[in-house]
Design an enzyme around this catalytic site. Structure first.
Site, PDB file in Angstrom:
ATOM      1  CG  ASP A 127      -1.756   1.124   1.475  1.00 22.79           C
ATOM      2  OD1 ASP A 127      -2.034   1.819   0.498  1.00 22.79           O
ATOM      3  OD2 ASP A 127      -2.189   1.357   2.614  1.00 22.79           O
ATOM      4  CB  CYS A 130       0.954   0.928   5.084  1.00 20.91           C
ATOM      5  SG  CYS A 130       2.132  -0.382   4.813  1.00 20.91           S
ATOM      6  CB  CYS A 133       4.006  -0.461   2.575  1.00 23.95           C
ATOM      7  SG  CYS A 133       2.614  -1.471   3.104  1.00 23.95           S
TER       8      CYS A 133
END
Length: 257
Positions: A127, A130, A133
């Site tokens: 994503d 995030c 991430c």
């Protein structure tokens, strides 16, 4: 005040089941101790499930097959453990299903960061918003240096139609998806684009494979390896899994011969 009830001398401070040797109850206790030798089994007896014993361990219920081989742990997401091989059979079943689902996403729809001759390949649902991430992607060169190819799939965790979703679509519609993903994660900004894309399909598959958060790393065999895992630790885990798989293959080969 009222008197406290007298403490019964029949209730020891530690409850420990001590079934007779050679019984199904004893096999159940042995199987649980094999998982964790320090564990105290508080009670063991017949289960409402035919062919199983029911044990209470640290306030949790564990079901053990009468032969002591299979342990069902309802408290940990319903794990079924084969005590002979230490395999989580629930995870094996889910892994097979995940692999089939992932195969429905064409290779051309994955954003791949790979070294020249990868030793391992992982699928990562990611994503752009995030934090972990972004951390994982900031170390992508280190994953590649460890011989790991990363195949990204889209999981806009804010849901379909969200601003997050629109950003992921823009990345997947970019001429250079790898650069667009890198830029979006570094700055949170991405040039708006729209096209025919598979972001919704990838998001739906993410939900069907049991994704609870991002990032989610899956092995080639569909085993969930966790969220963010540092490059060297991921390499060590993948090496160990490959060695175990090779050994299991050798065992079945020997058994078959």
């Amino acid at each position: 005040g009222a008197d406290a009830a007298p403490r019964s001398s029949a209730t020891p401070a530690t409850l420990a089941a001590k079934p007779a040797a050679g019984t199904a109850d004893a096999r159940a206790v042995d199987a649980i101790k094999q998982l964790n030798p320090r564990i105290e089994v508080e009670s063991v007896g017949a289960a409402p499930l035919p062919g199983f014993r029911e044990a209470i361990v640290g306030g949790q219920v564990v079901y053990v097959s009468d032969d002591g081989r299979y342990l069902f742990l309802p408290g940990s997401g319903g794990a079924l453990i084969d005590s002979r091989t230490d395999r989580n059979l629930t995870e094996v079943a889910l892994a097979g299903m995940r692999t089939k689902l992932l195969e429905t996403i064409p290779a051309s729809e994955r954003i791949v960061f790979a070294p020249p001759n990868p030793r391992h390949t992982v699928t990562v649902f990611t994503d752009v918003e995030c934090g972990y991430c972004r951390k994982l992607h900031s170390e992508i060169a280190q994953y590649n240096a460890q011989g790991i190819a990363v195949e990204y799939l889209a999981f806009p965790r804010m849901g379909i139609g969200s601003e997050d979703f629109e950003k992921m679509v823009s990345v997947w519609c970019a001429d250079d998806r790898k650069q667009a993903l890198t830029d979006a994660k570094a700055s949170g900004k991405v040039q708006e684009r729209d096209c025919k894309n598979t972001v919704t399909m990838q998001y739906n598959i993410g939900q069907r494979v049991g994704l609870t958060g991002t990032p989610m790393i899956l092995s080639e065999d569909g085993i969930q390896l966790g969220g963010y895992v540092p490059p060297q630790a991921l390499r060590e885990t993948l090496d160990r899994m490959a060695a175990e798989k090779a050994a299991a293959g050798a065992d079945t080969g020997a058994a078959g011969g």
